[in-house]
Design an enzyme around this catalytic site. Structure first.
Site, PDB file in Angstrom:
ATOM      1  N   HIS A 260      -7.976   2.867  -3.606  1.00 11.45           N
ATOM      2  CA  HIS A 260      -8.856   3.039  -2.442  1.00 11.45           C
ATOM      3  C   HIS A 260      -9.884   4.117  -2.773  1.00 11.45           C
ATOM      4  O   HIS A 260      -9.581   5.076  -3.476  1.00 11.45           O
ATOM      5  CB  HIS A 260      -8.061   3.505  -1.227  1.00 11.45           C
ATOM      6  CG  HIS A 260      -7.102   2.502  -0.685  1.00 11.45           C
ATOM      7  ND1 HIS A 260      -6.876   2.344   0.657  1.00 11.45           N
ATOM      8  CD2 HIS A 260      -6.309   1.599  -1.298  1.00 11.45           C
ATOM      9  CE1 HIS A 260      -5.985   1.391   0.842  1.00 11.45           C
ATOM     10  NE2 HIS A 260      -5.613   0.928  -0.331  1.00 11.45           N
TER      11      HIS A 260
ATOM     12  N   GLN B 260      -7.028  -3.847   9.422  1.00 11.72           N
ATOM     13  CA  GLN B 260      -6.399  -2.728  10.105  1.00 11.72           C
ATOM     14  C   GLN B 260      -5.107  -3.260  10.718  1.00 11.72           C
ATOM     15  O   GLN B 260      -4.970  -4.461  10.951  1.00 11.72           O
ATOM     16  CB  GLN B 260      -7.369  -2.245  11.197  1.00 11.72           C
ATOM     17  CG  GLN B 260      -7.021  -0.949  11.848  1.00 11.72           C
ATOM     18  CD  GLN B 260      -6.787   0.177  10.846  1.00 11.72           C
ATOM     19  OE1 GLN B 260      -5.664   0.338  10.354  1.00 11.72           O
ATOM     20  NE2 GLN B 260      -7.822   0.942  10.549  1.00 11.72           N
TER      21      GLN B 260
ATOM     22  N   GLU C 266       0.845  -1.201   0.000  1.00  9.22           N
ATOM     23  CA  GLU C 266       0.000   0.000   0.000  1.00  9.22           C
ATOM     24  C   GLU C 266       0.882   1.254   0.000  1.00  9.22           C
ATOM     25  O   GLU C 266       1.850   1.343   0.755  1.00  9.22           O
ATOM     26  CB  GLU C 266      -0.885  -0.026   1.252  1.00  9.22           C
ATOM     27  CG  GLU C 266      -1.842   1.147   1.331  1.00  9.22           C
ATOM     28  CD  GLU C 266      -2.843   0.979   2.456  1.00  9.22           C
ATOM     29  OE1 GLU C 266      -3.478  -0.087   2.555  1.00  9.22           O
ATOM     30  OE2 GLU C 266      -2.983   1.927   3.251  1.00  9.22           O
TER      31      GLU C 266
ATOM     32  N   ARG D 241     -15.485   3.115   4.057  1.00  9.11           N
ATOM     33  CA  ARG D 241     -16.389   4.190   4.461  1.00  9.11           C
ATOM     34  C   ARG D 241     -15.624   5.505   4.552  1.00  9.11           C
ATOM     35  O   ARG D 241     -16.107   6.552   4.164  1.00  9.11           O
ATOM     36  CB  ARG D 241     -17.000   3.857   5.827  1.00  9.11           C
ATOM     37  CG  ARG D 241     -18.060   4.847   6.235  1.00  9.11           C
ATOM     38  CD  ARG D 241     -18.375   4.735   7.715  1.00  9.11           C
ATOM     39  NE  ARG D 241     -17.286   5.255   8.542  1.00  9.11           N
ATOM     40  CZ  ARG D 241     -17.299   5.273   9.851  1.00  9.11           C
ATOM     41  NH1 ARG D 241     -18.341   4.793  10.512  1.00  9.11           N
ATOM     42  NH2 ARG D 241     -16.278   5.761  10.537  1.00  9.11           N
ATOM     43  N   GLY D 242     -14.395   5.446   5.116  1.00  4.25           N
ATOM     44  CA  GLY D 242     -13.655   6.671   5.412  1.00  4.25           C
ATOM     45  C   GLY D 242     -14.007   7.165   6.800  1.00  4.25           C
ATOM     46  O   GLY D 242     -14.946   6.665   7.430  1.00  4.25           O
ATOM     47  N   ASP D 243     -13.230   8.120   7.275  1.00  3.37           N
ATOM     48  CA  ASP D 243     -13.444   8.632   8.627  1.00  3.37           C
ATOM     49  C   ASP D 243     -14.038  10.028   8.596  1.00  3.37           C
ATOM     50  O   ASP D 243     -13.681  10.835   7.735  1.00  3.37           O
ATOM     51  CB  ASP D 243     -12.106   8.682   9.378  1.00  3.37           C
ATOM     52  CG  ASP D 243     -11.670   7.291   9.776  1.00  3.37           C
ATOM     53  OD1 ASP D 243     -12.552   6.467  10.083  1.00  3.37           O
ATOM     54  OD2 ASP D 243     -10.460   7.034   9.769  1.00  3.37           O
TER      55      ASP D 243
ATOM     56  N   THR E  24      -3.840   4.852  -1.417  1.00  2.61           N
ATOM     57  CA  THR E  24      -4.882   5.328  -0.500  1.00  2.61           C
ATOM     58  C   THR E  24      -5.588   6.570  -1.044  1.00  2.61           C
ATOM     59  O   THR E  24      -5.106   7.232  -1.970  1.00  2.61           O
ATOM     60  CB  THR E  24      -4.291   5.665   0.890  1.00  2.61           C
ATOM     61  OG1 THR E  24      -3.299   6.680   0.717  1.00  2.61           O
ATOM     62  CG2 THR E  24      -3.690   4.439   1.538  1.00  2.61           C
TER      63      THR E  24
ATOM     64  N   ALA F 181     -23.801   5.431   2.417  1.00  3.38           N
ATOM     65  CA  ALA F 181     -23.809   5.564   3.876  1.00  3.38           C
ATOM     66  C   ALA F 181     -22.704   4.766   4.546  1.00  3.38           C
ATOM     67  O   ALA F 181     -22.332   5.044   5.687  1.00  3.38           O
ATOM     68  CB  ALA F 181     -25.162   5.120   4.420  1.00  3.38           C
TER      69      ALA F 181
END
Ligand code: FAD
Length: 304
Positions: free
Chosen positions: A85, A187, A25, A115-117, A56, A134
């Site tokens: 991503h 993660q 990555e 989703r992302g933060d 990313t 969503a």
């Protein structure tokens, strides 16, 4: 673990499983100097024949164009399949669908759907864009509607900070698989048992889709503590102990990182894990050293 013991574990695992497979990555570079550094890393790591390399997507879509440029260049100039991503944050479905179409047109066939933060970090409440996807499961469905992308998704071996229980964590992964995802990438974590228990938990719940450990070679204890706080990963005390007193000694910290991360990978490989995803932070040296130690061979044809 002594070197002889580690070597035996690696040899036994290689006999059973074949060579470990790796993916890498990267993040999209901000400056020309960082772009040069990234491409040096990409060229060097290409020799390990990764199954894919991913790029990313910055918080809230902030790197949309840079991610696209980097991924498109990987398609054009390397032999490695890229994965882009993509997140749901701060964008309408139409916008996200546009990004997906552009990727497909550029020859990209693999998406890491996230989703992302929210701006407040992973543990803050997430409010989707009023016309947006969503969550990651909806994004997976969206990607599959646009084209037959291969889709990877995030999994959280220590549970996502927003999830109410292990049941809801696993249900969420199942929703992403049902929507068309083919693997989970984890993660980061630092103890092999964290990942192995998660794998057992999924197996007990009847989830058999592949999960790939996300490997973060830590060279900076304070930095990683900050990152871990945001995503619910725990940082074991032994990590603090081995980096204690090395703040001004980056060279030793890198050697320590190579040794401890190679040990983590060796343990996972000995436990039957065949695929490994490295958070390279756009540097090749550590990832290359770790991969060599735990048995990934360098391709001779691709050598410069
Ligand atoms: P989701 O799978 O949508 O889940 C998030 C939380 O919401 C979970 O707790 C889940 O249980 C809950 N949830 C979801 N749907 C429902 C529902 N229907 N009902 C109830 N609860 C629900 N972030 C970036 O910004 N850019 C990146 O490039 C990036 N790359 C990453 C790569 C990997 C391998 C990983 C592991 C993470 C990455 N992240 C990235 C971080 C990721 O965006 C965050 O971890 C985020 O907080 C959660 O994303 P997710 O895709 O797991 O979300």
């Amino acid at each position: 673990m002594t070197s002889a013991h580690a070597h035996n574990l690696i040899a036994e695992a290689a006999e059973r499983l074949g060579q470990p497979r790796v993916s890498f990555e990267f993040f999209p570079p901000k400056t020309e100097t960082l772009e040069t550094q990234l491409w040096e890393a990409i060229r060097k790591l290409e020799r390990l024949k990764p199954t894919f390399v991913s790029v990313t997507y910055g918080a809230g879509g902030s790197t949309r164009d840079r991610t696209h440029r980097t991924v498109a260049r990987i398609v054009k100039e390397t032999t490695m399949p890229p994965a882009a991503h993509l997140t749901c944050v701060g964008a309408s479905r139409d916008d996200v669908d546009g990004v997906l179409r552009d990727y497909w047109a550029a020859g990209v066939r693999h998406i890491v759907a996230l989703r992302g933060d929210p701006p407040g970090g992973a543990d803050a409440a997430f409010a989707p864009h009023p016309d947006g996807y969503a969550n990651a499961a909806e994004l997976v469905s969206g990607a599959k509607r646009i084209a037959d992308f291969e889709v990877s998704v995030a999994v959280h071996p220590e549970r996502h900070p927003n999830s109410a229980s292990w049941e809801s964590e696993i249900e969420n992964f199942k929703r992403k698989l049902d929507a068309g995802a083919s693997r989970g990438i984890s993660q980061f974590f630092f103890d092999a048992d964290t990942f192995l228990s998660f794998r057992d938990r999924l197996a007990r719940a009847g989830v058999t889709a592949p999960i790939v450990p996300g490997i973060m070679p830590v060279t900076n204890y304070k930095g990683v503590q900050k990152m871990a706080q945001g995503c619910g990963a725990s940082v074991p005390r032994w990590l603090a102990t081995i980096f204690d007193g090395l703040d001004d000694d980056p060279e030793t910290r890198r050697l320590v990182a190579a040794a401890t991360t190679a040990e983590l990978c060796t343990r996972l490989y000995a436990e039957g894990v065949e695929d490994f995803h490295f958070y390279t932070l756009n540097r090749a040296d550590l990832t290359m050293a770790i991969c060599r130690i735990f048995g990934v061979r360098v391709s001779k044809e691709a050598a410069p």
